[in-house]
Enzyme design. Structure first.
Site, PDB file in Angstrom:
ATOM      1  N   HIS A  63       6.352 -17.212  -5.877  1.00 20.09           N
ATOM      2  CA  HIS A  63       6.994 -17.118  -7.101  1.00 20.09           C
ATOM      3  C   HIS A  63       8.170 -17.127  -5.623  1.00 20.09           C
ATOM      4  O   HIS A  63       7.948 -16.283  -4.639  1.00 20.09           O
ATOM      5  CB  HIS A  63       7.440 -17.144  -7.643  1.00 20.09           C
ATOM      6  N   GLU A  65      11.991 -14.470  -5.917  1.00 23.33           N
ATOM      7  CA  GLU A  65      12.511 -12.855  -6.620  1.00 23.33           C
ATOM      8  C   GLU A  65      12.175 -12.273  -8.112  1.00 23.33           C
ATOM      9  O   GLU A  65      12.144 -11.194  -8.163  1.00 23.33           O
ATOM     10  CB  GLU A  65      14.073 -12.824  -5.732  1.00 23.33           C
ATOM     11  N   LYS A  66      12.798 -13.153  -8.485  1.00 19.08           N
ATOM     12  CA  LYS A  66      12.671 -13.012  -9.668  1.00 19.08           C
ATOM     13  C   LYS A  66      11.033 -12.424 -10.805  1.00 19.08           C
ATOM     14  O   LYS A  66      11.020 -11.931 -10.988  1.00 19.08           O
ATOM     15  CB  LYS A  66      13.053 -14.000 -10.842  1.00 19.08           C
ATOM     16  N   ALA A  67      10.180 -13.656  -9.830  1.00 20.50           N
ATOM     17  CA  ALA A  67       8.583 -13.471 -10.099  1.00 20.50           C
ATOM     18  C   ALA A  67       7.873 -12.945  -9.351  1.00 20.50           C
ATOM     19  O   ALA A  67       7.106 -13.551  -9.113  1.00 20.50           O
ATOM     20  CB  ALA A  67       8.700 -14.644 -11.093  1.00 20.50           C
ATOM     21  N   PRO A  68       8.460 -12.247  -8.379  1.00 18.62           N
ATOM     22  CA  PRO A  68       7.422 -11.740  -6.798  1.00 18.62           C
ATOM     23  C   PRO A  68       5.893 -11.847  -7.633  1.00 18.62           C
ATOM     24  O   PRO A  68       4.947 -10.679  -7.676  1.00 18.62           O
ATOM     25  CB  PRO A  68       7.713 -11.312  -5.940  1.00 18.62           C
ATOM     26  N   ASN A  69       5.075 -13.344  -7.137  1.00 22.31           N
ATOM     27  CA  ASN A  69       3.385 -13.293  -7.683  1.00 22.31           C
ATOM     28  C   ASN A  69       3.298 -13.733  -6.598  1.00 22.31           C
ATOM     29  O   ASN A  69       3.916 -15.420  -6.217  1.00 22.31           O
ATOM     30  CB  ASN A  69       2.925 -13.243  -8.872  1.00 22.31           C
ATOM     31  N   VAL A  70       1.959 -13.815  -5.716  1.00 21.06           N
ATOM     32  CA  VAL A  70       1.804 -14.511  -4.912  1.00 21.06           C
ATOM     33  C   VAL A  70       0.399 -15.598  -5.807  1.00 21.06           C
ATOM     34  O   VAL A  70      -0.733 -14.482  -6.308  1.00 21.06           O
ATOM     35  CB  VAL A  70       1.303 -14.602  -3.486  1.00 21.06           C
ATOM     36  N   LYS A  85      -4.523 -14.761  -8.577  1.00 20.77           N
ATOM     37  CA  LYS A  85      -2.887 -14.596  -8.817  1.00 20.77           C
ATOM     38  C   LYS A  85      -2.790 -12.701  -8.637  1.00 20.77           C
ATOM     39  O   LYS A  85      -2.846 -11.965  -9.119  1.00 20.77           O
ATOM     40  CB  LYS A  85      -2.631 -15.391 -10.375  1.00 20.77           C
ATOM     41  N   ASP A 179       7.160 -20.627 -19.886  1.00 20.74           N
ATOM     42  CA  ASP A 179       8.156 -21.518 -18.363  1.00 20.74           C
ATOM     43  C   ASP A 179       6.809 -22.741 -18.422  1.00 20.74           C
ATOM     44  O   ASP A 179       6.255 -22.897 -17.348  1.00 20.74           O
ATOM     45  CB  ASP A 179       7.954 -20.425 -17.200  1.00 20.74           C
TER      46      ASP A 179
END
Length: 486
Positions: A63, A65-70, A85, A179
């Site tokens: 994602h 900047e709003k939801a920084p995760n990988v 995640k 979402d």
């Protein structure tokens, strides 16, 4: 932010305090239905090993900047493939809150979900571990397809499976999904659509429930910032529009087209001749009900399932056939090495390993030249050289002994040495040891196709047919990518 995509666009989207104890990988402990293990807690070291050190090559989505995760793909010691995640360090500062939320989601087990298998909350780390789904997202197949557009009957199947997933979650007290969009629907080995469990948790304790374009968020969310079960139904309606049109159309624009009875503009031209006007009208009617401005006027999940069941077509055709996903080795167009792994032709694999030598060690030869200056290293290199001679002369027990002396010193890592010892173990009828070495070779070099092929041969020997075919497919994909770049 999300983006309004057509299937021809190139836009990209996707998707910390007490230490945890080591939990063994024995899945016979606490098994749940569908053959899945019970929810468990992982250590960060276990997940680091599973993802080859969170290697860039293993990233499947991330994602902004709003939801920084990988999200990473990985593989546990017992060969179970996982999706991991990893949240940013500021997410979920309260470890207990994160664990309680993850455990609640982890109690769900359903064949319509990509189920949550566990979590990690060690130090500042916050990670979720789920089943890995290898066949991409709905967004990929719907908006960015390469070989064939998704068939009408498959789109109806996606809608039904998604509705059934939401109904199951609702029945278990997890009616809120954050979402819901085409990137949250993933396809398993058989090509069946599943709803990602990640959306059952927010991106963080205080994170937003929606990170997509505001044009696609429920109107009540814009007013209150809160999500309700009816908000999820609204998002389901936007997905029905995606399935019908093959594009990400803002609901307001779609509702205008519906009011004007301009259904042709709303329908994917690739679907021409695949469904009747009545079928299309029924799906449009259902979508418009889900998109009602007032939440109380939208249907519930049970009504969605009831409405979608009569619309289903081609029920006898497996999903992988409708999706055009190969299910057997012949369809993979295997290379000679892949064919040898499928046949467990160990002599042919030996010839390949002899031919490639150590050129896949990615700089190991340079490291060796510097280490040759010490007497201890000279002795270690002598062990390796003796192992190479024994390997060439097919004296595999000796090769195992010599390579083990070299590996145990631990001054350098070599995927090729592990691969050679793996094959030596296979030929010596030690498949478990062979599998462990093949996995270690892939940990060192995640993109090396030979490691996957050796895993396949070891898994075939162990009688694990499904896992073997998966490893074979992974090897074929990696080899194709390597050939494309060279």
């Amino acid at each position: 932010m999300g983006c309004e995509c057509s299937k021809f666009s190139d836009c990209f989207a996707s998707e910390e305090t007490k230490p945890v104890a080591h939990v063994p990988d024995n899945e016979s402990i606490g098994k749940s239905e569908f053959g899945l293990p019970a929810f468990r807690e992982f250590t960060i070291d276990q997940l680091r090993t599973a993802t080859s050190g969170f290697a860039v090559e293993n990233i499947v989505s991330e994602h902004g900047e709003k939801a920084p995760n990988v999200v990473y793909k990985g593989k546990l010691d017992n060969q179970r493939r996982i999706a991991v995640k990893r949240f940013n360090r500021s997410a979920w500062p309260d470890a207990r809150q994160f664990l309680d939320e993850a455990r609640a989601v982890g109690q769900l087990r359903n064949h319509r979900l990509a189920n949550l298998l566990g979590c990690c909350y060690e130090g500042e780390e916050r990670l979720l571990v789920a089943e890995f789904m290898p066949n991409e997202t709905l967004a990929k197949h719907l908006f960015h397809w390469e070989n064939q557009p998704m068939k009408w009957s498959m789109r109806l199947r996606v809608a039904l499976h998604l509705a059934q997933a939401l109904e199951y979650c609702t029945s278990k007290g997890r009616a809120l999904y954050h979402d819901l969009n085409a990137y949250r629907i993933v396809f398993d080995d058989e090509g069946n659509p599943r709803l990602s469990c990640f959306g059952l948790m927010k991106n963080s304790r205080d994170g937003r429930s929606y990170s997509t374009n505001l044009a696609f968020t429920p109107p009540e969310y814009l007013r209150t910032g809160g999500i309700t079960p009816e908000s999820v139904i609204y998002s389901f309606g936007t997905l029905l529009l995606d399935l019908l049109s093959g594009k990400h159309i803002p609901p307001s624009h779609a509702l205008d087209l519906i009011r004007d009875r301009n259904l042709q503009m709303l329908t994917d031209s690739c679907l021409e001749g695949q469904f009747s006007n009545d079928e299309g009208t029924e799906l449009v009617r259902l979508a418009s009900r889900c998109l009602q401005y007032e939440p109380r006027e939208r249907p519930n999940t049970k009504s969605l399932v009831t409405a979608l069941i009569p619309l289903q077509k081609d029920l006898e055709v497996p999903s992988h056939v409708l999706m055009g996903i190969p299910q057997d080795a012949a369809a993979m167009n295997l290379s000679p090495l892949g064919e040898a792994s499928l046949r467990m032709d160990l002599t042919a694999i030996h010839e390949v390993l002899e031919m490639i030598g150590y050129k896949d060690d990615e700089g190991a030869a340079t490291e060796l030249s510097f280490q040759m200056w010490t007497n201890q290293m000279q002795d270690t290199l002598t062990s390796k050289k003796k192992g190479d001679v024994a390997f060439r002369q097919k004296e595999f027990r000796t090769a195992i002994e010599c390579y083990t002396q070299f590996i145990d010193v631990g001054t350098m890592v070599s995927p090729t040495v592990f691969a050679r010892r793996s094959l030596s173990y296979l030929i010596s009828n030690m498949p478990e040891e062979a599998l462990n070495d093949a996995v270690q070779a892939q940990v060192i070099s995640p993109l090396w196709h030979v490691a996957s092929y050796l895993q396949a041969s070891a898994l075939f020997t162990l009688g694990k047919e499904n896992e073997a075919h998966i490893a074979l497919r992974e090897g074929s994909v990696l080899e194709s990518k390597k050939n494309a770049t060279t």
